[in-house]
Write a protein that holds these residues in place. Structure first.
Motif, PDB file in Angstrom:
ATOM      1  N   ARG A  89     -33.617 -31.860 -23.063  1.00  0.00           N
ATOM      2  CA  ARG A  89     -32.180 -31.746 -23.339  1.00  0.00           C
ATOM      3  C   ARG A  89     -31.399 -32.914 -22.747  1.00  0.00           C
ATOM      4  N   PRO A  90     -30.114 -33.046 -23.062  1.00  0.00           N
ATOM      5  CA  PRO A  90     -29.325 -34.191 -22.590  1.00  0.00           C
ATOM      6  C   PRO A  90     -29.135 -34.236 -21.079  1.00  0.00           C
ATOM      7  N   SER A  91     -29.164 -33.062 -20.414  1.00  0.00           N
ATOM      8  CA  SER A  91     -28.954 -33.034 -18.968  1.00  0.00           C
ATOM      9  C   SER A  91     -29.689 -31.834 -18.376  1.00  0.00           C
ATOM     10  N   THR A  92     -29.590 -31.684 -17.057  1.00  0.00           N
ATOM     11  CA  THR A  92     -30.246 -30.558 -16.381  1.00  0.00           C
ATOM     12  C   THR A  92     -29.325 -29.338 -16.298  1.00  0.00           C
ATOM     13  N   LYS A  93     -28.189 -29.436 -16.951  1.00  0.00           N
ATOM     14  CA  LYS A  93     -27.247 -28.317 -16.922  1.00  0.00           C
ATOM     15  C   LYS A  93     -27.823 -27.123 -17.682  1.00  0.00           C
ATOM     16  N   ILE A  94     -27.834 -25.951 -17.006  1.00  0.00           N
ATOM     17  CA  ILE A  94     -28.327 -24.740 -17.647  1.00  0.00           C
ATOM     18  C   ILE A  94     -27.295 -23.634 -17.507  1.00  0.00           C
ATOM     19  N   THR A  95     -27.372 -22.655 -18.375  1.00  0.00           N
ATOM     20  CA  THR A  95     -26.415 -21.556 -18.328  1.00  0.00           C
ATOM     21  C   THR A  95     -26.769 -20.616 -17.176  1.00  0.00           C
ATOM     22  N   PHE A  96     -25.818 -19.762 -16.839  1.00  0.00           N
ATOM     23  CA  PHE A  96     -26.035 -18.780 -15.774  1.00  0.00           C
ATOM     24  C   PHE A  96     -27.200 -17.865 -16.125  1.00  0.00           C
ATOM     25  N   ASP A  97     -27.277 -17.457 -17.380  1.00  0.00           N
ATOM     26  CA  ASP A  97     -28.366 -16.569 -17.813  1.00  0.00           C
ATOM     27  C   ASP A  97     -29.718 -17.269 -17.727  1.00  0.00           C
ATOM     28  N   GLU A  98     -29.758 -18.561 -18.098  1.00  0.00           N
ATOM     29  CA  GLU A  98     -31.002 -19.324 -18.003  1.00  0.00           C
ATOM     30  C   GLU A  98     -31.447 -19.452 -16.546  1.00  0.00           C
ATOM     31  N   MET A  99     -30.485 -19.726 -15.665  1.00  0.00           N
ATOM     32  CA  MET A  99     -30.801 -19.855 -14.246  1.00  0.00           C
ATOM     33  C   MET A  99     -31.364 -18.550 -13.704  1.00  0.00           C
ATOM     34  N   ASN A 100     -30.732 -17.433 -14.048  1.00  0.00           N
ATOM     35  CA  ASN A 100     -31.206 -16.127 -13.593  1.00  0.00           C
ATOM     36  C   ASN A 100     -32.618 -15.849 -14.095  1.00  0.00           C
ATOM     37  N   ALA A 101     -32.880 -16.213 -15.358  1.00  0.00           N
ATOM     38  CA  ALA A 101     -34.206 -15.973 -15.945  1.00  0.00           C
ATOM     39  C   ALA A 101     -35.271 -16.796 -15.228  1.00  0.00           C
ATOM     40  N   ILE A 102     -34.956 -18.055 -14.891  1.00  0.00           N
ATOM     41  CA  ILE A 102     -35.901 -18.926 -14.183  1.00  0.00           C
ATOM     42  C   ILE A 102     -36.214 -18.368 -12.800  1.00  0.00           C
ATOM     43  N   ILE A 103     -35.152 -17.984 -12.081  1.00  0.00           N
ATOM     44  CA  ILE A 103     -35.329 -17.426 -10.737  1.00  0.00           C
ATOM     45  C   ILE A 103     -36.153 -16.147 -10.796  1.00  0.00           C
ATOM     46  N   LYS A 104     -35.853 -15.302 -11.765  1.00  0.00           N
ATOM     47  CA  LYS A 104     -36.565 -14.028 -11.908  1.00  0.00           C
ATOM     48  C   LYS A 104     -38.047 -14.246 -12.166  1.00  0.00           C
ATOM     49  N   GLN A 105     -38.382 -15.175 -13.069  1.00  0.00           N
ATOM     50  CA  GLN A 105     -39.789 -15.430 -13.383  1.00  0.00           C
ATOM     51  C   GLN A 105     -40.540 -16.007 -12.187  1.00  0.00           C
ATOM     52  N   LYS A 106     -39.868 -16.855 -11.421  1.00  0.00           N
ATOM     53  CA  LYS A 106     -40.494 -17.412 -10.219  1.00  0.00           C
ATOM     54  C   LYS A 106     -40.784 -16.314  -9.203  1.00  0.00           C
ATOM     55  N   GLN A 107     -39.834 -15.406  -9.050  1.00  0.00           N
ATOM     56  CA  GLN A 107     -40.022 -14.314  -8.101  1.00  0.00           C
ATOM     57  C   GLN A 107     -41.142 -13.380  -8.544  1.00  0.00           C
ATOM     58  N   ILE A 108     -41.200 -13.087  -9.838  1.00  0.00           N
ATOM     59  CA  ILE A 108     -42.267 -12.217 -10.364  1.00  0.00           C
ATOM     60  C   ILE A 108     -43.625 -12.855 -10.105  1.00  0.00           C
ATOM     61  N   ALA A 109     -43.755 -14.154 -10.380  1.00  0.00           N
ATOM     62  CA  ALA A 109     -45.023 -14.856 -10.165  1.00  0.00           C
ATOM     63  C   ALA A 109     -45.405 -14.840  -8.685  1.00  0.00           C
ATOM     64  N   LYS A 110     -44.417 -15.053  -7.820  1.00  0.00           N
ATOM     65  CA  LYS A 110     -44.674 -15.073  -6.381  1.00  0.00           C
ATOM     66  C   LYS A 110     -45.190 -13.732  -5.886  1.00  0.00           C
ATOM     67  N   TYR A 111     -44.502 -12.647  -6.247  1.00  0.00           N
ATOM     68  CA  TYR A 111     -44.875 -11.333  -5.714  1.00  0.00           C
ATOM     69  C   TYR A 111     -46.111 -10.758  -6.391  1.00  0.00           C
ATOM     70  N   LYS A 112     -46.398 -11.167  -7.611  1.00  0.00           N
ATOM     71  CA  LYS A 112     -47.664 -10.780  -8.243  1.00  0.00           C
ATOM     72  C   LYS A 112     -48.826 -11.414  -7.488  1.00  0.00           C
ATOM     73  N   ALA A 113     -48.643 -12.691  -7.097  1.00  0.00           N
ATOM     74  CA  ALA A 113     -49.685 -13.395  -6.348  1.00  0.00           C
ATOM     75  C   ALA A 113     -49.905 -12.740  -4.989  1.00  0.00           C
ATOM     76  N   GLU A 114     -48.814 -12.326  -4.346  1.00  0.00           N
ATOM     77  CA  GLU A 114     -48.928 -11.672  -3.042  1.00  0.00           C
ATOM     78  C   GLU A 114     -49.613 -10.312  -3.168  1.00  0.00           C
ATOM     79  N   LEU A 115     -49.316  -9.598  -4.247  1.00  0.00           N
ATOM     80  CA  LEU A 115     -49.938  -8.290  -4.467  1.00  0.00           C
ATOM     81  C   LEU A 115     -51.441  -8.453  -4.696  1.00  0.00           C
ATOM     82  N   ALA A 116     -51.807  -9.492  -5.432  1.00  0.00           N
ATOM     83  CA  ALA A 116     -53.226  -9.749  -5.697  1.00  0.00           C
ATOM     84  C   ALA A 116     -53.952 -10.187  -4.422  1.00  0.00           C
TER      85      ALA A 116
END
Length: 254
Positions: A89-116
């Motif tokens: 894309r033209p810049s690194t600017k992302i919407t609030f919803d996109e930012m929330n989705a990125i943070i959420k997926q990172k957290q899910i991956a982190k805690y799944k790894a910890e559970l495993a």
């Protein structure tokens, strides 16, 4: 010649527009600062002709930074993410919803790894009473880390307690029910110090969360009004927050 005048006319127009928004990008074409150029790309008008010069420049600067960075450099991951966004894309600017989705997926991956792994995956340096925070660079006045013992105690959870907490966090991350009585709070600690974030609600409702330096941690709490406090490298932090949905709080950023 007309094209040259048109180009400089557009540069002047967009420069004035940017200044009206509170940021001065008059000399941005001379900049070699990754974060300054990145900020310009986020703020500038899509048709600003300086974009065609600055976008490829900052991408090369990011590649060079990643190539020469120390393996433990905390900024490398941020640079890689910004570079990936700029390729799409033209810049690194992302919407609030996109930012929330990125943070959420990172957290899910982190805690799944910890559970495993059946244990925390975060590598951190335990606190000790000899850790000090310089509070006055002129006089080198410093104070001891009074929260060292409490921080280490909060981090030293049993495998069963860790599993229960991780499952609760994952359930909250996957739960999109607005009627839920609890919500998740993500704390990002961007400072060089281990911290404890305290959340005081109505009556006896209190929570505390230990967050290692340059790491993040999550906690599930009851929805409501809270006073967030913390001691970040000797500096007091306090903020009133209303928790009705998932929230992220970043502390210690420059």
């Amino acid at each position: 010649m007309k094209k040259i005048f048109l180009f400089f006319g557009l540069v002047l127009f967009f420069s004035v527009s940017a200044q009206k928004r509170g940021k001065d990008y008059t000399n941005i074409l001379k900049s070699n600062n990754i974060y300054e150029i990145n900020a310009f790309l986020r703020d500038a008008h899509p048709d600003d002709p300086r974009r065609s010069v600055l976008k490829p420049r900052v991408m090369e600067m990011m590649k060079e930074y990643i190539k020469n960075a120390h393996p433990a450099d905390q900024k490398v991951k941020d640079m890689q993410e910004m570079l990936a966004l700029l390729r799409r894309r033209p810049s690194t600017k992302i919407t609030f919803d996109e930012m929330n989705a990125i943070i959420k997926q990172k957290q899910i991956a982190k805690y799944k790894a910890e559970l495993a792994a059946k244990q925390p995956t975060e590598v951190y340096t335990p606190s000790n009473a000899q850790n000090t925070f310089v509070v006055n660079t002129a006089s080198n006045a410093a104070i001891p880390n009074a929260e060292a013992e409490e921080f280490n105690m909060l981090m030293a959870v049993s495998p069963v307690e860790h599993k229960n907490r991780t499952v609760k966090i994952l359930n909250s991350l996957f739960d999109n029910d607005p009627k839920a009585k609890e919500s998740i709070v993500l704390i990002q600690n961007k400072s060089d110090c281990n911290i404890i974030v305290r959340m005081e609600g109505v009556g006896t409702t209190k929570y505390r969360l230990a967050v290692p330096a340059h790491a993040d941690s999550s906690i599930v709490i009851e929805k409501g009004q809270y006073l967030f406090t913390s001691l970040v490298c000797g500096a007091q932090y306090a903020s009133q927050k209303t928790i009705q949905s998932a929230i992220m709080v970043a502390l210690g950023g420059q």
